[in-house]
Design an enzyme around this catalytic site. Structure first.
Site, short mmCIF file in Angstrom:
data_model
loop_
_atom_site.label_atom_id
_atom_site.label_comp_id
_atom_site.label_asym_id
_atom_site.label_seq_id
_atom_site.Cartn_x
_atom_site.Cartn_y
_atom_site.Cartn_z
N ALA A 14 108.01 1.42 -22.99
CA ALA A 14 107.58 2.77 -23.40
C ALA A 14 106.07 2.92 -23.51
CB ALA A 14 108.25 3.14 -24.73
N ASP A 61 108.07 -9.13 -24.21
CA ASP A 61 108.51 -9.34 -22.83
C ASP A 61 110.03 -9.36 -22.89
OD1 ASP A 61 109.36 -10.30 -20.40
OD2 ASP A 61 108.05 -12.07 -20.39
N TYR A 156 114.88 -5.09 -6.16
CA TYR A 156 114.88 -4.00 -7.15
C TYR A 156 116.22 -3.24 -7.10
CZ TYR A 156 113.84 0.45 -9.39
OH TYR A 156 113.90 1.55 -10.19
N LYS A 160 119.20 -2.85 -9.98
CA LYS A 160 119.64 -1.58 -10.56
C LYS A 160 121.15 -1.36 -10.36
CE LYS A 160 115.85 -0.43 -12.50
NZ LYS A 160 115.74 -0.18 -13.94
N1 LIG Z 1 109.73 6.40 -11.39
C1 LIG Z 1 110.77 6.40 -10.58
O1 LIG Z 1 110.72 6.97 -9.48
C2 LIG Z 1 112.05 5.73 -10.99
C3 LIG Z 1 113.22 6.00 -10.24
C4 LIG Z 1 114.41 5.38 -10.61
C5 LIG Z 1 114.43 4.53 -11.70
N2 LIG Z 1 113.29 4.29 -12.40
C6 LIG Z 1 113.37 3.39 -13.55
O2 LIG Z 1 112.84 4.03 -14.69
C7 LIG Z 1 112.23 3.06 -15.54
C8 LIG Z 1 110.80 3.46 -15.83
O3 LIG Z 1 110.10 3.64 -14.62
P1 LIG Z 1 108.58 4.07 -14.55
O4 LIG Z 1 108.39 4.72 -13.24
O5 LIG Z 1 108.17 4.75 -15.79
O6 LIG Z 1 107.91 2.61 -14.47
P2 LIG Z 1 106.46 2.13 -14.78
O7 LIG Z 1 106.20 0.98 -13.86
O8 LIG Z 1 105.48 3.27 -14.79
O9 LIG Z 1 106.60 1.59 -16.29
C9 LIG Z 1 107.37 0.47 -16.57
C10 LIG Z 1 107.04 0.02 -17.97
O10 LIG Z 1 107.81 -1.15 -18.24
C11 LIG Z 1 106.96 -2.15 -18.77
N3 LIG Z 1 107.49 -3.47 -18.46
C12 LIG Z 1 107.62 -4.03 -17.25
N4 LIG Z 1 108.10 -5.27 -17.37
C13 LIG Z 1 108.28 -5.49 -18.70
C14 LIG Z 1 108.75 -6.60 -19.46
N5 LIG Z 1 109.10 -7.76 -18.89
N6 LIG Z 1 108.84 -6.47 -20.79
C15 LIG Z 1 108.46 -5.32 -21.40
N7 LIG Z 1 107.98 -4.26 -20.74
C16 LIG Z 1 107.90 -4.35 -19.40
C17 LIG Z 1 105.61 -1.88 -18.15
O11 LIG Z 1 104.54 -2.47 -18.90
C18 LIG Z 1 105.56 -0.36 -18.14
O12 LIG Z 1 105.06 0.16 -19.35
C19 LIG Z 1 112.38 1.73 -14.84
O13 LIG Z 1 113.56 1.10 -15.30
C20 LIG Z 1 112.54 2.11 -13.39
O14 LIG Z 1 113.21 1.14 -12.65
C21 LIG Z 1 112.10 4.85 -12.06
#
Ligand SMILES: NC(=O)c1ccc[n+]([C@@H]2O[C@H](COP(=O)([O-])OP(=O)(O)OC[C@H]3O[C@@H](n4cnc5c(N)ncnc54)[C@H](O)[C@@H]3O)[C@@H](O)[C@H]2O)c1
Length: 252
Positions: A14, A61, A156, A160
């Site tokens: 978050a 993490d 990835y 999912k």
């Molecule tokens: N943005 C999209 O198009 C999209 C589409 C489908 C699904 N999602 C899913 O939505 C979620 C959020 O996506 P987003 O685009 O905001 O991603 P993002 O990459 O902008 O943010 C991901 C966040 O997760 C944190 N993170 C990563 N690895 C971590 C770990 N090991 N421990 C703790 N924190 C960790 C990061 O520091 C970051 O704050 C993810 O699960 C992603 O797979 C995103």
């Protein structure tokens, strides 16, 4: 009266993007928020506090069982319970798109460790409290790519797909304790990560958008309603489900 008054919600990942939108959305409904991220989640927590909410940032993490245990202990220590877990953290926007033959074994393992095992670690760590209190809401973040089999992101997309399967298993194993477990499958969303990644070109975004029934860009705020709904008592008889929130791209 807000829908989540006195509830405590952990939102992983978050610090930015969709996770930050979930944290703000749940806070607006009255939930106390724990921002669990391996990056700096101070700003998400502080902005909730500035808006008269309650929040705590715990550097975590999600793929580390000891980090996750300590984060849940800090949550219980500060807020006294945990009612909602949003498993949003994932390795996603930093992934370089490429043919599966070019993905190393190490990178495949790392994506699975965070996206799948991280989800498992967090669910496991909150489940003792949720089972004891006889209620809880777990919301896992999957992806529309798992339905589409989107190319060039095999690790990835596989992770999912596993999140959907994990959601179903957890729902059955936690049903007797009145804990619901559901997933949200977002479409391509203009999160901080996506906006900073050149692989998501205008042409790619356009082609994705044209595959939707609702032809516009998806913003993190588009996902908040489904998350709040799955965290609230309105969804108490829904479990094991995956809701696609993508403007009508995948339909299942
Ligand atoms: N943005 C999209 O198009 C999209 C589409 C489908 C699904 N999602 C899913 O939505 C979620 C959020 O996506 P987003 O685009 O905001 O991603 P993002 O990459 O902008 O943010 C991901 C966040 O997760 C944190 N993170 C990563 N690895 C971590 C770990 N090991 N421990 C703790 N924190 C960790 C990061 O520091 C970051 O704050 C993810 O699960 C992603 O797979 C995103």
């Amino acid at each position: 009266m807000t829908r989540l008054a006195n509830k405590v919600a952990i939102v992983t990942g978050a610090a930015q993007g969709i996770g930050a939108a979930f944290a703000h959305g749940l806070a607006k409904e009255g939930a106390k928020i724990v921002v669990a991220d391996w990056g700096d989640g101070t700003e998400t927590a502080n902005s909730i506090i500035r808006a008269n909410g309650a929040a705590l940032y715990v550097k975590t993490d999600v793929s580390s069982a000891s980090d996750v245990k300590a984060m849940v202990a800090a949550t219980l220590d500060k807020f006294g319970s945990v009612d909602i877990l949003v498993n949003n953290a994932a390795i996603f926007s930093k992934i370089k798109a490429r043919h599966f033959t070019q993905i190393s074994s190490e990178e495949f393992d790392q994506v699975m460790a965070v996206n799948v095992r991280g989800t498992f670690e967090c669910a496991k760590a909150v489940s003792e409290t949720m089972m004891k209190q006889g209620h809880g809401k777990i919301i896992n973040i999957s992806s529309g790519t798992a339905f589409k089999g989107s190319p060039n992101l095999m690790h990835y997309v596989t992770s999912k797909g596993a999140v959907i399967a994990l959601t179903r298993c957890l729902a059955r194993e936690l049903g007797d304790y009145n804990v619901t477990v559901n997933a949200i499958a977002p479409g391509l969303t203009m999160s901080d990560g996506v906006l900073s990644q050149p692989d998501f070109s205008e042409a790619y975004i356009e082609s994705n958008l044209n595959a939707r029934a609702l032809k516009r860009r998806q913003m993190p705020s588009d996902l908040v309603g489904a998350c709040v709904f799955l965290a609230s008592p309105e969804s108490d008889f829904i479990t094991g489900q995956t809701i696609a929130v993508d403007g009508g791209n995948v339909m299942h």
